[in-house]
Design an enzyme around this catalytic site. Sequence first.
Site, PDB file in Angstrom:
ATOM      1  N   GLY A  20      -6.419 -12.055   3.640  1.00 25.05           N
ATOM      2  CA  GLY A  20      -7.517 -13.154   4.030  1.00 25.05           C
ATOM      3  C   GLY A  20      -8.962 -12.488   3.671  1.00 25.05           C
ATOM      4  N   GLY A  80      -8.509  -8.775   4.996  1.00 27.37           N
ATOM      5  CA  GLY A  80      -7.464  -7.786   4.027  1.00 27.37           C
ATOM      6  C   GLY A  80      -8.217  -7.834   2.673  1.00 27.37           C
ATOM      7  N   THR A 129      -5.333 -13.758  13.968  1.00 25.86           N
ATOM      8  CA  THR A 129      -4.717 -13.672  15.183  1.00 25.86           C
ATOM      9  C   THR A 129      -5.613 -14.867  16.044  1.00 25.86           C
ATOM     10  OG1 THR A 129      -6.650 -12.132  15.641  1.00 25.86           O
ATOM     11  CG2 THR A 129      -4.320 -11.110  15.391  1.00 25.86           C
ATOM     12  N   PRO A 130      -5.195 -15.979  15.715  1.00 24.04           N
ATOM     13  CA  PRO A 130      -5.894 -17.193  16.375  1.00 24.04           C
ATOM     14  C   PRO A 130      -5.383 -17.352  17.797  1.00 24.04           C
ATOM     15  CG  PRO A 130      -3.991 -17.900  15.118  1.00 24.04           C
ATOM     16  CD  PRO A 130      -4.036 -16.095  14.994  1.00 24.04           C
ATOM     17  N   GLU A 177     -12.186  -4.065  12.191  1.00 24.46           N
ATOM     18  CA  GLU A 177     -13.229  -4.174  11.167  1.00 24.46           C
ATOM     19  C   GLU A 177     -14.466  -5.091  11.837  1.00 24.46           C
ATOM     20  OE1 GLU A 177     -13.119  -3.217   7.745  1.00 24.46           O
ATOM     21  OE2 GLU A 177     -15.100  -4.111   8.317  1.00 24.46           O
ATOM     22  N   LEU A 187     -17.017  -6.109   9.538  1.00 23.71           N
ATOM     23  CA  LEU A 187     -17.711  -6.733   8.518  1.00 23.71           C
ATOM     24  C   LEU A 187     -18.034  -8.186   9.149  1.00 23.71           C
ATOM     25  CD1 LEU A 187     -15.893  -9.117   6.966  1.00 23.71           C
ATOM     26  CD2 LEU A 187     -14.748  -7.124   6.103  1.00 23.71           C
ATOM     27  N   LYS A 207     -13.825  -3.442  19.767  1.00 22.67           N
ATOM     28  CA  LYS A 207     -13.980  -4.458  18.767  1.00 22.67           C
ATOM     29  C   LYS A 207     -14.595  -5.889  19.602  1.00 22.67           C
ATOM     30  CE  LYS A 207     -14.000  -7.307  15.671  1.00 22.67           C
ATOM     31  NZ  LYS A 207     -15.010  -7.373  14.665  1.00 22.67           N
ATOM     32  N   ALA A 256     -17.934  -5.341  21.073  1.00 20.94           N
ATOM     33  CA  ALA A 256     -18.966  -5.688  19.937  1.00 20.94           C
ATOM     34  C   ALA A 256     -19.292  -7.514  19.631  1.00 20.94           C
ATOM     35  CB  ALA A 256     -18.589  -5.003  18.940  1.00 20.94           C
ATOM     36  N   SER A 304     -29.983 -21.424  16.645  1.00 25.62           N
ATOM     37  CA  SER A 304     -29.004 -22.042  15.689  1.00 25.62           C
ATOM     38  C   SER A 304     -28.435 -23.236  16.437  1.00 25.62           C
ATOM     39  CB  SER A 304     -28.086 -21.393  14.922  1.00 25.62           C
ATOM     40  OG  SER A 304     -26.906 -21.016  15.959  1.00 25.62           O
ATOM     41  N   GLY A 350     -25.493 -23.500  17.017  1.00 25.76           N
ATOM     42  CA  GLY A 350     -24.507 -22.696  17.681  1.00 25.76           C
ATOM     43  C   GLY A 350     -23.862 -22.028  16.619  1.00 25.76           C
ATOM     44  N   CYS A 396     -14.080 -15.655  14.537  1.00 23.94           N
ATOM     45  CA  CYS A 396     -13.703 -14.632  15.604  1.00 23.94           C
ATOM     46  C   CYS A 396     -14.493 -14.782  17.032  1.00 23.94           C
ATOM     47  CB  CYS A 396     -14.105 -13.453  14.944  1.00 23.94           C
ATOM     48  SG  CYS A 396     -13.071 -13.137  13.638  1.00 23.94           S
TER      49      CYS A 396
HETATM   50  P1  NAD Z   1      -7.071 -14.958   7.506  1.00 22.54           P
HETATM   51  O1  NAD Z   1      -6.539 -15.887   8.138  1.00 22.54           O
HETATM   52  O2  NAD Z   1      -8.158 -15.130   6.232  1.00 22.54           O
HETATM   53  O3  NAD Z   1      -6.001 -13.970   6.684  1.00 22.54           O
HETATM   54  C1  NAD Z   1      -4.803 -13.501   7.413  1.00 22.54           C
HETATM   55  C2  NAD Z   1      -3.782 -14.031   6.285  1.00 22.54           C
HETATM   56  O4  NAD Z   1      -2.596 -13.099   6.862  1.00 22.54           O
HETATM   57  C3  NAD Z   1      -3.354 -15.184   5.887  1.00 22.54           C
HETATM   58  O5  NAD Z   1      -3.614 -15.297   4.656  1.00 22.54           O
HETATM   59  C4  NAD Z   1      -2.006 -15.250   6.287  1.00 22.54           C
HETATM   60  O6  NAD Z   1      -1.157 -16.046   5.402  1.00 22.54           O
HETATM   61  C5  NAD Z   1      -1.328 -13.915   6.494  1.00 22.54           C
HETATM   62  N1  NAD Z   1      -0.231 -13.714   7.073  1.00 22.54           N
HETATM   63  C6  NAD Z   1       0.003 -13.842   8.376  1.00 22.54           C
HETATM   64  N2  NAD Z   1       1.111 -13.800   9.087  1.00 22.54           N
HETATM   65  C7  NAD Z   1       1.598 -12.955   7.755  1.00 22.54           C
HETATM   66  C8  NAD Z   1       2.996 -12.376   7.816  1.00 22.54           C
HETATM   67  N3  NAD Z   1       3.780 -11.965   8.724  1.00 22.54           N
HETATM   68  N4  NAD Z   1       3.267 -11.437   6.684  1.00 22.54           N
HETATM   69  C9  NAD Z   1       2.174 -11.592   5.562  1.00 22.54           C
HETATM   70  N5  NAD Z   1       1.108 -12.287   5.797  1.00 22.54           N
HETATM   71  C10 NAD Z   1       0.654 -12.818   6.880  1.00 22.54           C
HETATM   72  O7  NAD Z   1      -7.710 -13.999   8.572  1.00 22.54           O
HETATM   73  P2  NAD Z   1      -9.056 -13.025   8.466  1.00 22.54           P
HETATM   74  O8  NAD Z   1     -10.354 -13.860   8.543  1.00 22.54           O
HETATM   75  O9  NAD Z   1      -8.630 -12.068   7.484  1.00 22.54           O
HETATM   76  O10 NAD Z   1      -8.873 -12.262   9.921  1.00 22.54           O
HETATM   77  C11 NAD Z   1      -7.726 -11.326  10.208  1.00 22.54           C
HETATM   78  C12 NAD Z   1      -7.927 -10.596  11.393  1.00 22.54           C
HETATM   79  O11 NAD Z   1      -9.157  -9.734  11.219  1.00 22.54           O
HETATM   80  C13 NAD Z   1      -7.985 -11.279  12.508  1.00 22.54           C
HETATM   81  O12 NAD Z   1      -7.660 -10.586  13.651  1.00 22.54           O
HETATM   82  C14 NAD Z   1      -9.656 -11.452  12.706  1.00 22.54           C
HETATM   83  O13 NAD Z   1      -9.955 -11.450  14.157  1.00 22.54           O
HETATM   84  C15 NAD Z   1      -9.868 -10.157  12.230  1.00 22.54           C
HETATM   85  N6  NAD Z   1     -11.469  -9.744  11.724  1.00 22.54           N
HETATM   86  C16 NAD Z   1     -11.813 -10.854  10.866  1.00 22.54           C
HETATM   87  C17 NAD Z   1     -13.344 -10.835  10.335  1.00 22.54           C
HETATM   88  C18 NAD Z   1     -13.794 -11.947   9.486  1.00 22.54           C
HETATM   89  O14 NAD Z   1     -14.866 -11.895   9.328  1.00 22.54           O
HETATM   90  N7  NAD Z   1     -12.780 -12.982   9.120  1.00 22.54           N
HETATM   91  C19 NAD Z   1     -13.932  -9.820  10.756  1.00 22.54           C
HETATM   92  C20 NAD Z   1     -13.524  -8.809  11.691  1.00 22.54           C
HETATM   93  C21 NAD Z   1     -12.180  -8.959  12.013  1.00 22.54           C
HETATM   94  C1  UGA Z   2     -18.968 -11.743  13.342  1.00 24.41           C
HETATM   95  C2  UGA Z   2     -19.766 -10.133  13.618  1.00 24.41           C
HETATM   96  O1  UGA Z   2     -21.108 -10.130  13.102  1.00 24.41           O
HETATM   97  C3  UGA Z   2     -18.794  -9.226  12.903  1.00 24.41           C
HETATM   98  O2  UGA Z   2     -19.384  -7.881  13.044  1.00 24.41           O
HETATM   99  C4  UGA Z   2     -17.367  -9.305  13.168  1.00 24.41           C
HETATM  100  O3  UGA Z   2     -16.886  -8.270  12.280  1.00 24.41           O
HETATM  101  C5  UGA Z   2     -16.723 -10.570  12.869  1.00 24.41           C
HETATM  102  O4  UGA Z   2     -17.942 -11.534  13.584  1.00 24.41           O
HETATM  103  C6  UGA Z   2     -15.213 -10.857  13.425  1.00 24.41           C
HETATM  104  O5  UGA Z   2     -14.922 -10.019  14.046  1.00 24.41           O
HETATM  105  O6  UGA Z   2     -14.968 -11.593  12.800  1.00 24.41           O
HETATM  106  P1  UGA Z   2     -18.997 -13.386  11.352  1.00 24.41           P
HETATM  107  O7  UGA Z   2     -18.229 -14.251  12.237  1.00 24.41           O
HETATM  108  O8  UGA Z   2     -18.331 -13.330   9.805  1.00 24.41           O
HETATM  109  O9  UGA Z   2     -19.154 -11.746  11.741  1.00 24.41           O
HETATM  110  O10 UGA Z   2     -20.511 -13.735  10.992  1.00 24.41           O
HETATM  111  P2  UGA Z   2     -22.033 -13.561  11.872  1.00 24.41           P
HETATM  112  O11 UGA Z   2     -22.955 -13.226  10.954  1.00 24.41           O
HETATM  113  O12 UGA Z   2     -21.544 -12.609  13.062  1.00 24.41           O
HETATM  114  O13 UGA Z   2     -22.159 -15.107  12.374  1.00 24.41           O
HETATM  115  C7  UGA Z   2     -21.486 -15.739  13.348  1.00 24.41           C
HETATM  116  C8  UGA Z   2     -22.255 -16.994  13.670  1.00 24.41           C
HETATM  117  O14 UGA Z   2     -23.418 -16.944  14.527  1.00 24.41           O
HETATM  118  C9  UGA Z   2     -22.715 -18.070  12.309  1.00 24.41           C
HETATM  119  O15 UGA Z   2     -22.466 -19.185  12.513  1.00 24.41           O
HETATM  120  C10 UGA Z   2     -24.061 -17.783  12.457  1.00 24.41           C
HETATM  121  O16 UGA Z   2     -24.692 -18.483  11.742  1.00 24.41           O
HETATM  122  C11 UGA Z   2     -24.365 -17.461  13.727  1.00 24.41           C
HETATM  123  N1  UGA Z   2     -25.758 -16.574  14.161  1.00 24.41           N
HETATM  124  C12 UGA Z   2     -25.806 -15.598  14.040  1.00 24.41           C
HETATM  125  C13 UGA Z   2     -26.528 -17.275  14.600  1.00 24.41           C
HETATM  126  O17 UGA Z   2     -26.626 -18.428  14.951  1.00 24.41           O
HETATM  127  N2  UGA Z   2     -27.835 -16.644  14.990  1.00 24.41           N
HETATM  128  C14 UGA Z   2     -27.911 -15.296  14.568  1.00 24.41           C
HETATM  129  O18 UGA Z   2     -28.939 -14.660  14.893  1.00 24.41           O
HETATM  130  C15 UGA Z   2     -26.801 -14.730  14.131  1.00 24.41           C
END
Ligand code: NAD
Ligand code: UGA
Length: 464
Positions: A12, A15, A93-94, A162, A164, A222, A225, A271, A273, A278
Amino acid sequence: MKIKNICCIGAGYVGGPTMAVIAQKCPEIKVTVVDINENRIKKWNDPDVEKIPIYEPGLSDIVKETRGKNLFFSTDVDQAIEKADMIFISVNTPTKTYGIGKGMAADLKYIELCARQIARVAKDDKIVIEKSTLPVRTAAALKNILDNTGNGVKYQILSNPEFLAEGTAVEDLLNPDRVLIGGDIETENGMEAVNALVDIYATWIPKENILTTNVWSSELSKLTANAFLAQRVSSINAMSQLCEVTGADVDEVARAVGKDSRIGSKFLKSSVGFGGSCFQKDILNLVYISRSFGLNEVADYWEQVIIMNDHQKRRFAANMVQTMFNTVAGKKIAILGWAFKKDTNDTRESAAIYVADYLLNEQAEIEVYDPKVTEEQIYSDLDYLGSRSGDVNRQAVTVVDSALVACEDAHAVAILTEWDEFVNLDWKKIYDKMYKPAFLFDGRRLLNSKTKKEIGFDFYAIGN
Ligand code: NAD
Ligand code: UGA
């Protein structure tokens, strides 16, 4: 311990980019990203690298450089697990949508399935890494499953959350503020596993930016943060409403307070919202964990960040209706931007979905333009809310491929994502093609209000 073979379960938003960067920086390591979603893996393997399923600036170049050399995408999860020395779990992890903790707790079913699959398949010792964001103490559950259902092989469990952000994922991965690794640092085997992961990151990240802690601190850091970041957005959004009634300007307030080095200038952009997959889910999870330990004041404190965010989305939409003479029924409204922020095609929890839903309840007709989000995704987001039938959504919402087309014959335009290209649209031309008065609602404080008012728009920006 030298790692030669990595498997990442979950291709995703985390990954895919994370493993692409590890593959680029560590050409001697074979990295295989696996997923049960065949369509997603097919897209990762598309010969046209621009068609990979995730849009992130710079990502396609890295995939082009590494794919087929030491980066592979596959649906053969068993084989990748069996061959790997190190397994990252990066599945979703929804928020739970059923049962105990519904609407609050993180749904760990995908994590548990991964653990059981690893336990079934692994024939030699593995380092298993929590890359997904997880409730504190999940590692204990993982260990329990692996130790009790496995083939007698040994596991070390690390937490490596992570940080990012989407839209800047590649830059964040190449130059992270820090990398966090939690492990069983009290034991020799635990430390050896931690060091194996440190060595990988140290290929391109200064050692002083790689923090090692115990597993529980890492898991909880995590969630903390994300809660702190989201709290800043809710704090400035709370001020935006106060600015609107007092004549203060929220950007000026943000600039003034952000100059205080103890406060800092980042994450103070008001903004419509926050969205994204996450912030909301992780705070709800934090609230749930706190309540389950009986810490109701702690839970209430963090829950307010979500309550404020919901309020901000709702009040933006309500203000649109009120400004347009208390009715939008039958009026065409152009929505510019559907992604939850710029430079991503991700729409999860995007404020645009909720604003559109509110306006559709008021019987508006909506035309949407977003540079990276597909029509299919927009309908699927609206259908998921279940507010009306899919047919009605398709009748009331049209998705177009240009901002100008979306705005033609519109009564109002709403900017809901801060895409750079919206700044330099031909706003005079847009104005000329709209119904008058031509309302322009800026949910991102993206546009210059003075020039828009000079053109003739009735211009409203959040926080003014
Ligand atoms: P995502 O939904 O984009 O990707 C997850 C993938 O896992 C999906 O493609 C799904 O099909 C796959 N999957 C689920 N169960 C599986 C299984 N049993 N075997 C193989 N594949 C399987 O999710 P994401 O945005 O990449 O987030 C993943 C995790 O990272 C979450 O816990 C999220 O909170 C965390 N996270 C996300 C971000 C972000 O910016 N999206 C940043 C930091 C942390
Ligand atoms: C956020 C964190 O910034 C990452 O560090 C974290 O890894 C990630 O969640 C996660 O755990 O998934 P992300 O959700 O991808 O990253 O993007 P952000 O840049 O944090 O923005 C989140 C939301 O807040 C967006 O809708 C953005 O527009 C909004 N935002 C952000 C504001 O409205 N104002 C700001 O000043 C900053």
